[in-house]
Design a protein around this motif. Structure first.
Motif, mmCIF file in Angstrom:
data_model
loop_
_atom_site.group_PDB
_atom_site.id
_atom_site.type_symbol
_atom_site.label_atom_id
_atom_site.label_comp_id
_atom_site.label_asym_id
_atom_site.label_seq_id
_atom_site.Cartn_x
_atom_site.Cartn_y
_atom_site.Cartn_z
ATOM 1 N N GLY A 163 0.817 -1.208 0.000
ATOM 2 C CA GLY A 163 0.000 0.000 0.000
ATOM 3 C C GLY A 163 0.847 1.252 0.000
ATOM 4 N N TYR A 164 1.940 1.224 0.758
ATOM 5 C CA TYR A 164 2.847 2.366 0.817
ATOM 6 C C TYR A 164 3.490 2.618 -0.550
ATOM 7 C CZ TYR A 164 6.497 5.492 2.603
ATOM 8 O OH TYR A 164 7.309 6.586 2.827
ATOM 9 N N ASP A 165 4.119 1.584 -1.103
ATOM 10 C CA ASP A 165 4.838 1.727 -2.369
ATOM 11 C C ASP A 165 3.889 2.106 -3.516
ATOM 12 O OD1 ASP A 165 7.144 1.045 -1.030
ATOM 13 O OD2 ASP A 165 7.125 -1.050 -1.687
ATOM 14 N N ALA A 166 2.722 1.477 -3.540
ATOM 15 C CA ALA A 166 1.777 1.745 -4.630
ATOM 16 C C ALA A 166 1.253 3.183 -4.565
ATOM 17 C CB ALA A 166 0.613 0.766 -4.573
ATOM 18 N N THR A 167 1.056 3.706 -3.356
ATOM 19 C CA THR A 167 0.568 5.078 -3.219
ATOM 20 C C THR A 167 1.618 6.084 -3.673
ATOM 21 O OG1 THR A 167 -0.882 4.425 -1.402
ATOM 22 C CG2 THR A 167 -0.378 6.766 -1.593
ATOM 23 N N ILE A 168 2.881 5.824 -3.377
ATOM 24 C CA ILE A 168 3.962 6.670 -3.886
ATOM 25 C C ILE A 168 3.916 6.697 -5.415
ATOM 26 C CG2 ILE A 168 6.467 6.932 -4.067
ATOM 27 C CD1 ILE A 168 5.305 7.665 -1.314
ATOM 28 N N GLU A 169 3.666 5.535 -6.013
ATOM 29 C CA GLU A 169 3.583 5.456 -7.476
ATOM 30 C C GLU A 169 2.355 6.200 -7.991
ATOM 31 O OE1 GLU A 169 4.429 4.315 -11.474
ATOM 32 O OE2 GLU A 169 5.586 4.693 -9.660
ATOM 33 N N LEU A 170 1.230 6.092 -7.289
ATOM 34 C CA LEU A 170 0.020 6.816 -7.704
ATOM 35 C C LEU A 170 0.277 8.323 -7.718
ATOM 36 C CD1 LEU A 170 -2.897 5.009 -5.790
ATOM 37 C CD2 LEU A 170 -2.325 4.837 -8.219
ATOM 38 N N ALA B 140 -8.091 1.722 -1.479
ATOM 39 C CA ALA B 140 -7.145 0.635 -1.260
ATOM 40 C C ALA B 140 -7.823 -0.718 -1.353
ATOM 41 C CB ALA B 140 -6.481 0.782 0.105
ATOM 42 N N ALA B 141 -7.059 -1.729 -1.748
ATOM 43 C CA ALA B 141 -7.582 -3.081 -1.940
ATOM 44 C C ALA B 141 -8.194 -3.646 -0.669
ATOM 45 C CB ALA B 141 -6.468 -4.003 -2.427
ATOM 46 N N ASN B 142 -7.606 -3.316 0.485
ATOM 47 C CA ASN B 142 -8.169 -3.725 1.772
ATOM 48 C C ASN B 142 -7.667 -2.760 2.855
ATOM 49 O OD1 ASN B 142 -5.559 -4.504 2.457
ATOM 50 N ND2 ASN B 142 -5.962 -6.691 2.372
ATOM 51 N N ASP B 143 -8.061 -2.976 4.082
ATOM 52 C CA ASP B 143 -7.713 -2.049 5.154
ATOM 53 C C ASP B 143 -6.221 -2.044 5.458
ATOM 54 O OD1 ASP B 143 -10.395 -1.445 5.364
ATOM 55 O OD2 ASP B 143 -10.751 -2.835 7.026
ATOM 56 N N THR B 144 -5.570 -3.196 5.364
ATOM 57 C CA THR B 144 -4.132 -3.256 5.615
ATOM 58 C C THR B 144 -3.378 -2.433 4.582
ATOM 59 O OG1 THR B 144 -4.407 -5.487 6.520
ATOM 60 C CG2 THR B 144 -2.178 -4.808 5.930
ATOM 61 N N VAL B 145 -3.765 -2.559 3.328
ATOM 62 C CA VAL B 145 -3.173 -1.756 2.258
ATOM 63 C C VAL B 145 -3.449 -0.269 2.497
ATOM 64 C CG1 VAL B 145 -3.275 -1.261 -0.230
ATOM 65 C CG2 VAL B 145 -3.277 -3.631 0.571
ATOM 66 N N ALA B 146 -4.646 0.039 3.000
ATOM 67 C CA ALA B 146 -5.019 1.434 3.272
ATOM 68 C C ALA B 146 -4.100 2.066 4.315
ATOM 69 C CB ALA B 146 -6.472 1.510 3.720
ATOM 70 N N LEU B 147 -3.685 1.281 5.323
ATOM 71 C CA LEU B 147 -2.756 1.813 6.322
ATOM 72 C C LEU B 147 -1.438 2.221 5.675
ATOM 73 C CD1 LEU B 147 -3.143 -0.464 9.475
ATOM 74 C CD2 LEU B 147 -4.207 1.740 8.986
ATOM 75 N N GLY B 148 -0.958 1.409 4.750
ATOM 76 C CA GLY B 148 0.260 1.754 4.021
ATOM 77 C C GLY B 148 0.073 3.009 3.185
ATOM 78 N N ALA B 149 -1.116 3.142 2.583
ATOM 79 C CA ALA B 149 -1.411 4.332 1.787
ATOM 80 C C ALA B 149 -1.392 5.581 2.662
ATOM 81 C CB ALA B 149 -2.768 4.174 1.105
ATOM 82 N N CYS B 150 -1.981 5.487 3.843
ATOM 83 C CA CYS B 150 -1.998 6.622 4.773
ATOM 84 C C CYS B 150 -0.578 7.034 5.164
ATOM 85 C CB CYS B 150 -2.803 6.270 6.022
ATOM 86 S SG CYS B 150 -4.585 6.112 5.741
ATOM 87 N N ALA B 151 0.272 6.043 5.434
ATOM 88 C CA ALA B 151 1.654 6.344 5.817
ATOM 89 C C ALA B 151 2.393 7.044 4.686
ATOM 90 C CB ALA B 151 2.376 5.051 6.209
ATOM 91 N N ALA B 152 2.179 6.588 3.462
ATOM 92 C CA ALA B 152 2.844 7.206 2.309
ATOM 93 C C ALA B 152 2.397 8.655 2.132
ATOM 94 C CB ALA B 152 2.548 6.403 1.051
ATOM 95 N N LEU B 153 1.119 8.905 2.279
ATOM 96 C CA LEU B 153 0.601 10.268 2.129
ATOM 97 C C LEU B 153 1.183 11.193 3.194
ATOM 98 C CD1 LEU B 153 -3.126 9.360 1.348
ATOM 99 C CD2 LEU B 153 -1.470 10.357 -0.253
ATOM 100 N N ARG B 154 1.245 10.705 4.431
ATOM 101 C CA ARG B 154 1.802 11.532 5.500
ATOM 102 C C ARG B 154 3.283 11.830 5.256
ATOM 103 N NH1 ARG B 154 -1.297 7.898 8.882
ATOM 104 N NH2 ARG B 154 -3.205 8.941 9.607
ATOM 105 N N ASP B 155 4.013 10.812 4.771
ATOM 106 C CA ASP B 155 5.435 11.012 4.493
ATOM 107 C C ASP B 155 5.655 12.018 3.368
ATOM 108 O OD1 ASP B 155 6.088 9.290 6.492
ATOM 109 O OD2 ASP B 155 6.737 7.636 5.185
ATOM 110 N N ARG B 156 4.651 12.246 2.563
ATOM 111 C CA ARG B 156 4.730 13.254 1.495
ATOM 112 C C ARG B 156 4.149 14.587 1.947
ATOM 113 N NH1 ARG B 156 7.714 10.060 0.154
ATOM 114 N NH2 ARG B 156 8.211 9.250 -1.918
ATOM 115 N N GLY B 157 3.859 14.689 3.230
ATOM 116 C CA GLY B 157 3.379 15.945 3.777
ATOM 117 C C GLY B 157 1.920 16.232 3.506
ATOM 118 N N LEU B 158 1.140 15.219 3.169
ATOM 119 C CA LEU B 158 -0.273 15.394 2.857
ATOM 120 C C LEU B 158 -1.137 15.002 4.055
ATOM 121 C CD1 LEU B 158 -0.175 13.893 -0.740
ATOM 122 C CD2 LEU B 158 -0.365 16.314 -0.129
#
Length: 355
Positions: free
Chosen positions: A247-254, A266-284
């Motif tokens: 989820g983290y890596d895919a969100t960076i790519e998105l 996100a495909a599921n809730d676990t993937v969504a957590l990774g997406a959230c982390a990626a967004l925060r790391d990008r300052g969003l």
């Protein structure tokens, strides 16, 4: 035709006595010979029988539960619920539930089905999405047919109906499967995307699961159908595993593909957590800059910050029902198939309506 010990011996190019030694484990056999015998056993689907095998005589109390990843709450919840129903009840004989963790490997799935056949399992429950590969589907159907012929009750839980060889695109409720509990992944995904559209989102990225899984395809189809009905062009889509890192890596790519995204599904809730982390790391900020939605409503979803908007699947209820069906303690649904619907859970991760 049922394979015999002599057939195994001929296939492995050894004596019947050597086959017996390998299977009974009571005499040392060279490693290469042992491997050749076991390969022949697998290829011929040989099953021990007769009074010479005390193991075979005791296996009517065994129930197999196949999962992709027991560490994933999606599978753990269903397996635990099924096991609670399998352990016995008033006036019933207790059963031993064995959880078989395939790790998502199609080869392991087939191996476990073979082992359960050899153990004369009373029932087998297969959980989660299926691999979309015709050869593997045919192999699974053949294994399940042999299990059913031996008296095992087969139940699919959270998996689409089995497509039998020669059935074309139509799934047949008849055959080796006693009952199928299939999740409405398309419908749940459609409602999730409709929610985001209603909030005003038009730039929506999607982090999908593995391309070869039925669950992935059905959830993507529901998402795309909602966009098409609204006349909204699909945003970028990236496939990955059903885990946080993906989820983290895919969100960076998105974000690289479309920095103007306002929502990520996100495909599921676990993937969504990774997406959230990626967004925060990008300052969003979530949901002020980008909304995030998951799927399944796993136990941690309400504890995320902000809590995840998701689709709740009744995983425990489905697993418990699968256990009762496997034990013959609940009537089989009409036609052998029941669709389990999800419920949209709107929480803080998708925020308010956008101007």
């Amino acid at each position: 035709m049922t394979a015999t010990l002599a057939d195994v011996a001929a296939r492995a190019r050894v004596s019947p006595a050597t086959v017996s030694r390998v299977l009974n484990g009571n005499y040392p056999v060279a490693a290469a010979t042992r491997e050749r015998v076991l390969r022949a056993v697998d290829e011929l689907d040989y099953v021990l029988n007769g009074p010479a095998s005390s193991l075979a005589a005791a296996t009517s109390d065994l129930v197999g539960i196949l999962v992709n990843d027991i560490a994933d709450p999606f599978f753990g919840i269903m397996a635990g619920a099924a096991q609670s129903e399998i352990g016995g009840g008033p006036g019933t004989r207790e059963k031993l539930a064995v959880v078989c963790n395939t790790g998502g490997s199609p080869e392991r799935e087939l191996t476990y089905l073979t082992l359960l056949q050899r153990q004369r399992a009373a029932a087998v429950i297969l959980t989660g999405g299926a691999l979309e590969d015709p050869d593997h589907a045919a192999a699974v159907a053949a294994k399940l047919s042999r299990l059913a012929e031996a008296g095992a009750r087969i139940v699919l839980c959270g998996r689409p109906p089995l497509v039998l060889p020669g059935a074309g695109a139509e799934a047949l409720p008849a055959g080796p499967v006693a009952a199928t509990l299939t999740f409405d992944n398309r419908g749940g995904s459609r409602r999730l995307t409709e929610h985001l559209l209603a909030l005003g989102h038009r730039r929506i990225g999607y982090v999908a699961g593995p391309e070869e899984r039925t669950t992935t395809r059905h959830r993507v189809e529901g998402h795309l159908a909602a966009l098409a009905d609204a006349g909204v062009a699909p945003g970028p889509l990236v496939h990955g595993s059903y885990d946080r890192r993906s989820g983290y890596d895919a969100t960076i790519e998105l974000l690289r593909l479309d920095p103007s995204l306002t929502a990520v599904v996100a495909a599921n809730d676990t993937v969504a957590l990774g997406a959230c982390a990626a967004l925060r790391d990008r300052g969003l900020s979530i949901p002020d800059d980008v909304s995030v939605a998951g799927f399944d409503d796993l136990p941690f979803s309400t504890d995320a910050v902000p809590a995840l908007t998701t689709v709740r699947l009744p995983l425990y209820e489905a697993g418990a029902r699968a256990g009762r069906l496997a034990m013959g303690r609940e009537p089989v649904p009409p036609g052998g198939i029941a669709t389990v619907h999800g419920e949209l859970m709107v929480r803080g991760s998708t925020g308010r309506t956008r101007a």
